[in-house]
Design a protein around this motif. Structure first.
Motif, mmCIF file in Angstrom:
data_model
loop_
_atom_site.group_PDB
_atom_site.id
_atom_site.type_symbol
_atom_site.label_atom_id
_atom_site.label_comp_id
_atom_site.label_asym_id
_atom_site.label_seq_id
_atom_site.Cartn_x
_atom_site.Cartn_y
_atom_site.Cartn_z
ATOM 1 N N VAL A 1 0.843 -1.205 0.000
ATOM 2 C CA VAL A 1 0.000 0.000 0.000
ATOM 3 C C VAL A 1 0.875 1.251 0.000
ATOM 4 O O VAL A 1 0.630 2.209 -0.753
ATOM 5 C CB VAL A 1 -0.933 0.010 1.223
ATOM 6 N N TYR A 2 1.909 1.244 0.865
ATOM 7 C CA TYR A 2 2.815 2.399 0.910
ATOM 8 C C TYR A 2 3.514 2.573 -0.448
ATOM 9 O O TYR A 2 3.708 3.711 -0.913
ATOM 10 C CB TYR A 2 3.867 2.210 2.001
ATOM 11 N N THR A 3 3.882 1.447 -1.033
ATOM 12 C CA THR A 3 4.524 1.494 -2.337
ATOM 13 C C THR A 3 3.611 2.149 -3.366
ATOM 14 O O THR A 3 4.011 3.069 -4.087
ATOM 15 C CB THR A 3 4.875 0.064 -2.801
ATOM 16 N N SER A 4 2.373 1.664 -3.410
ATOM 17 C CA SER A 4 1.413 2.201 -4.384
ATOM 18 C C SER A 4 1.137 3.684 -4.125
ATOM 19 O O SER A 4 1.006 4.475 -5.067
ATOM 20 C CB SER A 4 0.105 1.409 -4.331
ATOM 21 N N GLY A 5 1.058 4.051 -2.827
ATOM 22 C CA GLY A 5 0.834 5.457 -2.498
ATOM 23 C C GLY A 5 1.961 6.336 -2.993
ATOM 24 O O GLY A 5 1.733 7.429 -3.542
ATOM 25 N N GLY A 6 3.195 5.865 -2.800
ATOM 26 C CA GLY A 6 4.346 6.626 -3.291
ATOM 27 C C GLY A 6 4.355 6.725 -4.802
ATOM 28 O O GLY A 6 4.691 7.780 -5.369
ATOM 29 N N VAL A 7 3.975 5.627 -5.457
ATOM 30 C CA VAL A 7 3.940 5.634 -6.917
ATOM 31 C C VAL A 7 2.883 6.608 -7.428
ATOM 32 O O VAL A 7 3.118 7.374 -8.373
ATOM 33 C CB VAL A 7 3.657 4.208 -7.452
ATOM 34 N N VAL A 8 1.694 6.573 -6.808
ATOM 35 C CA VAL A 8 0.621 7.489 -7.214
ATOM 36 C C VAL A 8 1.068 8.943 -7.051
ATOM 37 O O VAL A 8 0.872 9.784 -7.950
ATOM 38 C CB VAL A 8 -0.660 7.221 -6.397
ATOM 39 N N ALA A 9 1.677 9.249 -5.890
ATOM 40 C CA ALA A 9 2.149 10.609 -5.653
ATOM 41 C C ALA A 9 3.190 11.017 -6.693
ATOM 42 O O ALA A 9 3.180 12.144 -7.210
ATOM 43 C CB ALA A 9 2.734 10.723 -4.240
#
Length: 357
Positions: A167-175
């Motif tokens: 989830v943190y990974t995806s959040g960073g990618v989205v940002a």
């Protein structure tokens, strides 16, 4: 003497909960992996690819975790008299190692995009897919950790933490992709991928360390405190002392051994009965998922000051009630001269004489 609960049915309630949780994790992880690779197909983003690569690890880890939970639930046998619970620690370590490998792959992809940036396409569609995948992962990770803590499964907790890492990974990618879209700086895509890799690397390292510690039967202060408080609460007056308390987990099962000091003039039947009471109390506290070994030691002259058998004809020293029971005193090794820690004043209950035996 060793006592442990009667073997549980193979299909226990906890086993069913574990299997339902890890099966859900495997199904969701497979679906999200497909979604993320579709997002990469749309955008050709290195950051999205790094996220998708980690999803492969999620699927493999969930499958391995499912096998380990099944094996851990099997009862002890002649070749594995202490059960199969430690397979869960291997699973957690394996998952941590896979996370570290994923981080290495992510670094390579991110550095390539950082050094040789290329335009990204279909960012809006890719972002929508990632946001939906992150929301599903967030719910799954929270549920896995809660169930894992409830049923004492390191495998489920590790898988839940891995999912939250995703989830943190995806959040960073989205940002990162939003910044790329706003600024047009394509090199940010590779930078975000590398930052994601660092976060994943730290998580994997922690999981491997936690697994190694459990496999080496490292001391568990919280477990020892829990057992110590239970013994203090249910202490019998003629339990003179307890020392060399040891406890370790094997999956969902707790192994406990300790030395119980009893009056040396006790008959074997009396000593056996006291040991059985202590053993059963500990087993019941852990809902039958415990094996207890009690070593019975006869009292010595040095035990007289803490012995509550006030009318003992063999008493050499007066009772003074100065040694309080706590984790430090109960886990001390008497043979090493550690059974008598610095004196701590125990509370005076005003019940002197009620312990006469």
């Amino acid at each position: 003497m060793r006592t442990q609960s009667d073997p549980k049915p193979f299909i226990s309630i906890q086993f069913k909960r574990r299997m339902r949780a890890i099966t859900s994790s495997l199904i969701v992880a497979t679906g999200l992996m497909a979604a993320k690779f579709y997002s990469y197909h749309l955008t050709h983003s290195s950051a999205v690819l790094s996220d998708a690569l980690e999803s492969i690890i999620n699927v493999v880890a969930a499958a391995f975790a499912m096998v380990s939970i099944w094996m851990a639930a099997q009862p002890p046998d002649p070749e594995h008299p202490y059960g199969h619970g430690k397979i869960e620690y291997f699973s957690a370590g394996f998952e941590g190692a896979l996370i570290i490998l994923a981080a290495i792959g992510i670094f390579k992809t991110g550095i390539d995009q950082l050094m040789f940036p290329h335009p990204l396409a279909n960012l809006n569609a890719g972002l929508l897919v990632l946001v939906a995948a992150s929301a599903a992962n967030l719910g799954l990770g929270i549920i896995l950790i809660r169930i894992g803590n409830r049923v004492q499964s390191l495998t489920l907790v590790a898988d839940g933490k891995h999912v939250l890492t995703d989830v943190y990974t995806s959040g960073g990618v989205v940002a990162g992709l939003i910044l790329v879209q706003w600024t047009g700086w394509m090199w940010l895509d590779g930078s975000i991928a590398c930052l994601v890799g660092v976060n994943i690397l730290l998580t994997g390292t922690r999981l491997v360390g936690q697994s190694f510690s459990a496999l080496m039967d490292a001391s568990d202060p919280m477990l020892l405190d829990r057992i110590t408080q239970l013994i203090i609460t249910h202490r019998h007056p003629h339990w003179i002392d307890i020392h060399q308390l040891r406890a370790w987990r094997s999956g969902n099962f707790v192994h406990i051994d300790l030395h119980l000091v009893l009056p040396r003039q006790y008959q074997i039947d009396d000593a056996h009965a006291d040991a059985k009471v202590l053993e059963q109390m500990l087993i019941d506290h852990f809902d039958g998922n415990a094996g207890v070994l009690v070593h019975i030691d006869p009292c010595q002259e040095d035990d007289c000051p803490v012995c509550r058998k006030y009318r003992c004809e063999q008493r050499k020293k007066p009772f003074n009630n100065t040694r309080a029971w706590d984790r430090e005193s109960l886990t001390a090794n008497k043979s090493d001269g550690l059974a008598s820690p610095p004196e701590k004043t125990a509370p005076d209950t005003g019940e002197k004489g009620n312990g006469d035996v």
